[in-house]
Write a protein that holds these residues in place. Structure first.
Motif, PDB file in Angstrom:
ATOM      1  N   VAL A 272       0.856  -1.190   0.000  1.00  0.00           N
ATOM      2  CA  VAL A 272       0.000   0.000   0.000  1.00  0.00           C
ATOM      3  C   VAL A 272       0.886   1.232   0.000  1.00  0.00           C
ATOM      4  O   VAL A 272       1.903   1.272   0.698  1.00  0.00           O
ATOM      5  CB  VAL A 272      -0.909   0.017   1.251  1.00  0.00           C
ATOM      6  N   ASN A 273       0.490   2.239  -0.784  1.00  0.00           N
ATOM      7  CA  ASN A 273       1.321   3.429  -0.970  1.00  0.00           C
ATOM      8  C   ASN A 273       0.450   4.654  -1.216  1.00  0.00           C
ATOM      9  O   ASN A 273      -0.729   4.522  -1.546  1.00  0.00           O
ATOM     10  CB  ASN A 273       2.248   3.214  -2.178  1.00  0.00           C
ATOM     11  N   SER A 274       1.081   5.851  -1.121  1.00  0.00           N
ATOM     12  CA  SER A 274       0.257   7.072  -1.227  1.00  0.00           C
ATOM     13  C   SER A 274       0.330   7.751  -2.595  1.00  0.00           C
ATOM     14  O   SER A 274      -0.506   8.605  -2.886  1.00  0.00           O
ATOM     15  CB  SER A 274       0.642   8.054  -0.126  1.00  0.00           C
ATOM     16  N   ASP A 275       1.355   7.461  -3.414  1.00  0.00           N
ATOM     17  CA  ASP A 275       1.481   8.011  -4.765  1.00  0.00           C
ATOM     18  C   ASP A 275       1.744   9.524  -4.736  1.00  0.00           C
ATOM     19  O   ASP A 275       2.892   9.934  -4.854  1.00  0.00           O
ATOM     20  CB  ASP A 275       0.244   7.669  -5.613  1.00  0.00           C
ATOM     21  N   ASP A 276       0.702  10.327  -4.614  1.00  0.00           N
ATOM     22  CA  ASP A 276       0.826  11.796  -4.575  1.00  0.00           C
ATOM     23  C   ASP A 276      -0.070  12.307  -3.447  1.00  0.00           C
ATOM     24  O   ASP A 276      -1.177  12.795  -3.687  1.00  0.00           O
ATOM     25  CB  ASP A 276       0.391  12.389  -5.915  1.00  0.00           C
ATOM     26  N   PRO A 277       0.416  12.172  -2.195  1.00  0.00           N
ATOM     27  CA  PRO A 277      -0.477  12.348  -1.043  1.00  0.00           C
ATOM     28  C   PRO A 277      -1.149  13.719  -0.959  1.00  0.00           C
ATOM     29  O   PRO A 277      -2.286  13.811  -0.494  1.00  0.00           O
ATOM     30  CB  PRO A 277       0.436  12.102   0.164  1.00  0.00           C
ATOM     31  N   ALA A 278      -0.457  14.779  -1.413  1.00  0.00           N
ATOM     32  CA  ALA A 278      -1.058  16.114  -1.303  1.00  0.00           C
ATOM     33  C   ALA A 278      -2.220  16.297  -2.286  1.00  0.00           C
ATOM     34  O   ALA A 278      -3.069  17.164  -2.097  1.00  0.00           O
ATOM     35  CB  ALA A 278       0.004  17.189  -1.555  1.00  0.00           C
ATOM     36  N   PHE A 280      -4.156  13.512  -3.485  1.00  0.00           N
ATOM     37  CA  PHE A 280      -5.133  12.413  -3.464  1.00  0.00           C
ATOM     38  C   PHE A 280      -5.806  12.203  -2.114  1.00  0.00           C
ATOM     39  O   PHE A 280      -6.535  11.239  -1.933  1.00  0.00           O
ATOM     40  CB  PHE A 280      -4.457  11.110  -3.927  1.00  0.00           C
ATOM     41  N   GLY A 281      -5.530  13.115  -1.151  1.00  0.00           N
ATOM     42  CA  GLY A 281      -6.297  13.057   0.095  1.00  0.00           C
ATOM     43  C   GLY A 281      -5.669  12.234   1.196  1.00  0.00           C
ATOM     44  O   GLY A 281      -6.377  11.855   2.135  1.00  0.00           O
ATOM     45  N   GLY A 282      -4.377  11.980   1.132  1.00  0.00           N
ATOM     46  CA  GLY A 282      -3.775  11.353   2.296  1.00  0.00           C
ATOM     47  C   GLY A 282      -2.451  10.664   2.064  1.00  0.00           C
ATOM     48  O   GLY A 282      -2.106  10.295   0.944  1.00  0.00           O
ATOM     49  N   TYR A 283      -1.750  10.505   3.194  1.00  0.00           N
ATOM     50  CA  TYR A 283      -0.435   9.868   3.224  1.00  0.00           C
ATOM     51  C   TYR A 283      -0.625   8.355   3.428  1.00  0.00           C
ATOM     52  O   TYR A 283      -1.741   7.841   3.288  1.00  0.00           O
ATOM     53  CB  TYR A 283       0.417  10.548   4.313  1.00  0.00           C
ATOM     54  N   LEU A 284       0.443   7.675   3.773  1.00  0.00           N
ATOM     55  CA  LEU A 284       0.328   6.217   3.880  1.00  0.00           C
ATOM     56  C   LEU A 284      -0.686   5.799   4.950  1.00  0.00           C
ATOM     57  O   LEU A 284      -1.480   4.882   4.738  1.00  0.00           O
ATOM     58  CB  LEU A 284       1.717   5.619   4.175  1.00  0.00           C
ATOM     59  N   GLY A 285      -0.664   6.493   6.087  1.00  0.00           N
ATOM     60  CA  GLY A 285      -1.602   6.154   7.163  1.00  0.00           C
ATOM     61  C   GLY A 285      -3.050   6.265   6.702  1.00  0.00           C
ATOM     62  O   GLY A 285      -3.876   5.384   6.977  1.00  0.00           O
ATOM     63  N   GLU A 286      -3.371   7.317   5.982  1.00  0.00           N
ATOM     64  CA  GLU A 286      -4.747   7.518   5.493  1.00  0.00           C
ATOM     65  C   GLU A 286      -5.110   6.456   4.441  1.00  0.00           C
ATOM     66  O   GLU A 286      -6.270   6.049   4.339  1.00  0.00           O
ATOM     67  CB  GLU A 286      -4.922   8.914   4.897  1.00  0.00           C
ATOM     68  N   ASN A 287      -4.134   6.024   3.656  1.00  0.00           N
ATOM     69  CA  ASN A 287      -4.413   4.953   2.693  1.00  0.00           C
ATOM     70  C   ASN A 287      -4.763   3.653   3.417  1.00  0.00           C
ATOM     71  O   ASN A 287      -5.714   2.965   3.049  1.00  0.00           O
ATOM     72  CB  ASN A 287      -3.214   4.746   1.755  1.00  0.00           C
ATOM     73  N   PHE A 288      -4.012   3.331   4.468  1.00  0.00           N
ATOM     74  CA  PHE A 288      -4.326   2.126   5.246  1.00  0.00           C
ATOM     75  C   PHE A 288      -5.704   2.252   5.889  1.00  0.00           C
ATOM     76  O   PHE A 288      -6.495   1.298   5.892  1.00  0.00           O
ATOM     77  CB  PHE A 288      -3.247   1.878   6.311  1.00  0.00           C
ATOM     78  N   GLU A 289      -5.994   3.431   6.430  1.00  0.00           N
ATOM     79  CA  GLU A 289      -7.306   3.619   7.068  1.00  0.00           C
ATOM     80  C   GLU A 289      -8.429   3.462   6.057  1.00  0.00           C
ATOM     81  O   GLU A 289      -9.470   2.863   6.349  1.00  0.00           O
ATOM     82  CB  GLU A 289      -7.386   5.005   7.710  1.00  0.00           C
ATOM     83  N   ALA A 290      -8.232   3.988   4.867  1.00  0.00           N
ATOM     84  CA  ALA A 290      -9.290   3.935   3.849  1.00  0.00           C
ATOM     85  C   ALA A 290      -9.569   2.504   3.402  1.00  0.00           C
ATOM     86  O   ALA A 290     -10.734   2.108   3.252  1.00  0.00           O
ATOM     87  CB  ALA A 290      -8.895   4.800   2.641  1.00  0.00           C
ATOM     88  N   ILE A 291      -8.526   1.709   3.214  1.00  0.00           N
ATOM     89  CA  ILE A 291      -8.794   0.319   2.795  1.00  0.00           C
ATOM     90  C   ILE A 291      -9.383  -0.492   3.943  1.00  0.00           C
ATOM     91  O   ILE A 291     -10.268  -1.330   3.727  1.00  0.00           O
ATOM     92  CB  ILE A 291      -7.537  -0.393   2.207  1.00  0.00           C
ATOM     93  N   ALA A 292      -8.918  -0.216   5.171  1.00  0.00           N
ATOM     94  CA  ALA A 292      -9.444  -0.961   6.329  1.00  0.00           C
ATOM     95  C   ALA A 292     -10.931  -0.656   6.524  1.00  0.00           C
ATOM     96  O   ALA A 292     -11.701  -1.525   6.943  1.00  0.00           O
ATOM     97  CB  ALA A 292      -8.657  -0.614   7.587  1.00  0.00           C
ATOM     98  N   ALA A 293     -11.335   0.566   6.194  1.00  0.00           N
ATOM     99  CA  ALA A 293     -12.742   0.959   6.378  1.00  0.00           C
ATOM    100  C   ALA A 293     -13.637   0.417   5.268  1.00  0.00           C
ATOM    101  O   ALA A 293     -14.799   0.086   5.505  1.00  0.00           O
ATOM    102  CB  ALA A 293     -12.842   2.484   6.432  1.00  0.00           C
TER     103      ALA A 293
END
Ligand code: HPA
Ligand code: ZN
Length: 327
Positions: A272-278, A280-293
């Motif tokens: 899991v990665n953030s690509d372009d966090p600024a 796309f709405g989030g850094y690595l932590g937000e990407n993990f949270e989004a898939i977990a949700a």
């Protein structure tokens, strides 16, 4: 937040440093460098981030990157991202940079390189974050321009572990860059490539067979070709998947429709990665949270994703082991 996610150690393997340029920093740098932006405010910049596909994002991403002018700018950009890493238990990061975006407007390669690597050094000593740097060629530009960029990078080889391929995928297959990647490997660089984000499975095959990549960036369209899925699983070629990016760029209609769990259940090495966090709405932590949700992932899936991120990294086996002992 998912209780597991606040403590899980992670590596990030697919982040474009220019894509971590937050609107606040973009506006501040425009001001200090005397550059006119087509926006009145930070809010106006954010409001413009509605994308239909990869190209509509790239147009704004390249426009935003124009504010980056000095070594200090590249340092500040990179340092801000690394502080996010420290706050989100990202212990290791392999960062893409796009030199052509800067050298084509007269910013010397050394300015870009020195600013980024200074921040990486300080992150190592002050934050305990290890890192690698990956030079990406812009695939919408010519193979000759990529070769010239590779030659410009040779004096900096000690701080660049790999070369990659990014920008507009459709119409620019990996085959276009076969000679450049041959040369890069002969010079000792590892290789990765964006493939199968918007492009067809054939581009993933080309990245493997012609560019001899160690990882595929994105790769989510591999599921359209069962023989390719089988190959990726057998050889455990990692996919650096970017969930929030894929939804923002309409590769999937919603996070619930993302195929990340399907890819894992097919036996692929997914990260899991953030690509372009600024953007796309989030850094690595937000990407993990989004898939977990949004996806029916078990705690074991989440731990596997975090472990995969170290196993798929360009760290030595001993370094990987040291991180994996923390689980
Ligand atoms: N795809 C292709 N090129 C890019 C991307 C991406 O997601 N982000 C920055 N450059
Ligand atoms: Zn990318």
């Amino acid at each position: 937040m998912h209780p597991l996610l606040s403590t899980l150690p992670k590596a990030e393997l697919h982040i474009h440093i220019e894509g971590s340029l937050e609107p606040e920093m973009m506006v501040a740098m425009a001001q200090r460098n005397g550059i006119k932006l087509p926006y009145d405010s930070v809010e106006a910049v954010r409001a413009a981030y509605q994308f239909e596909h990869l190209q509509s994002f790239l147009d704004l991403y390249y426009a935003g990157a124009q504010v980056l002018q000095t070594e200090q700018d590249f340092y500040d950009l990179t340092w801000a991202y690394l502080q996010k890493c420290a706050a989100q238990q990202v212990r290791h990061t392999e960062i893409f940079f796009d030199p052509q975006t800067h050298t084509d407007r007269g910013i010397p390669f050394a300015v870009v390189h020195d600013g980024i690597t200074q921040a990486l050094r300080e992150a190592r000593s002050q934050l305990g974050i290890s890192s690698g740097l990956i030079l990406c060629f812009l695939r919408h530009l010519s193979a000759e321009a990529a070769m010239a960029t590779l030659e410009e990078a040779l004096p900096y080889q000690d701080s660049i572990i790999a070369v990659g391929l990014d920008s507009s995928e459709l119409g620019h297959p990996p085959a276009k860059f076969q000679a450049v990647f041959n040369r890069a490997r002969a010079e000792g660089f590892l290789t990765v490539a964006h493939a199968g984000e918007e492009g067809p499975p054939e581009y993933i095959w080309e990245a493997i067979r012609l560019l001899k990549v160690s990882r595929i960036d994105h790769g989510v369209r591999c599921v359209e070709d069962p023989a390719l899925v089988e190959y990726l699983a057998e050889h455990q070629i990692p996919l650096t998947v970017c969930p929030l990016s894929n939804v923002k760029l309409c590769v999937f209609e919603s996070m619930a429709q993302h195929n990340l769990k399907q890819l894992m259940d097919l036996g692929l090495c997914v990260t899991v990665n953030s690509d372009d966090p600024a953007y796309f709405g989030g850094y690595l932590g937000e990407n993990f949270e989004a898939i977990a949700a949004a996806l029916p992932l078990t705690p074991q899936h989440l731990v596997q994703l975090a472990q995969n991120s170290f196993k798929a990294s360009f760290l030595s086996s001993a370094e990987q082991e040291a991180y994996l002992k923390e689980f």
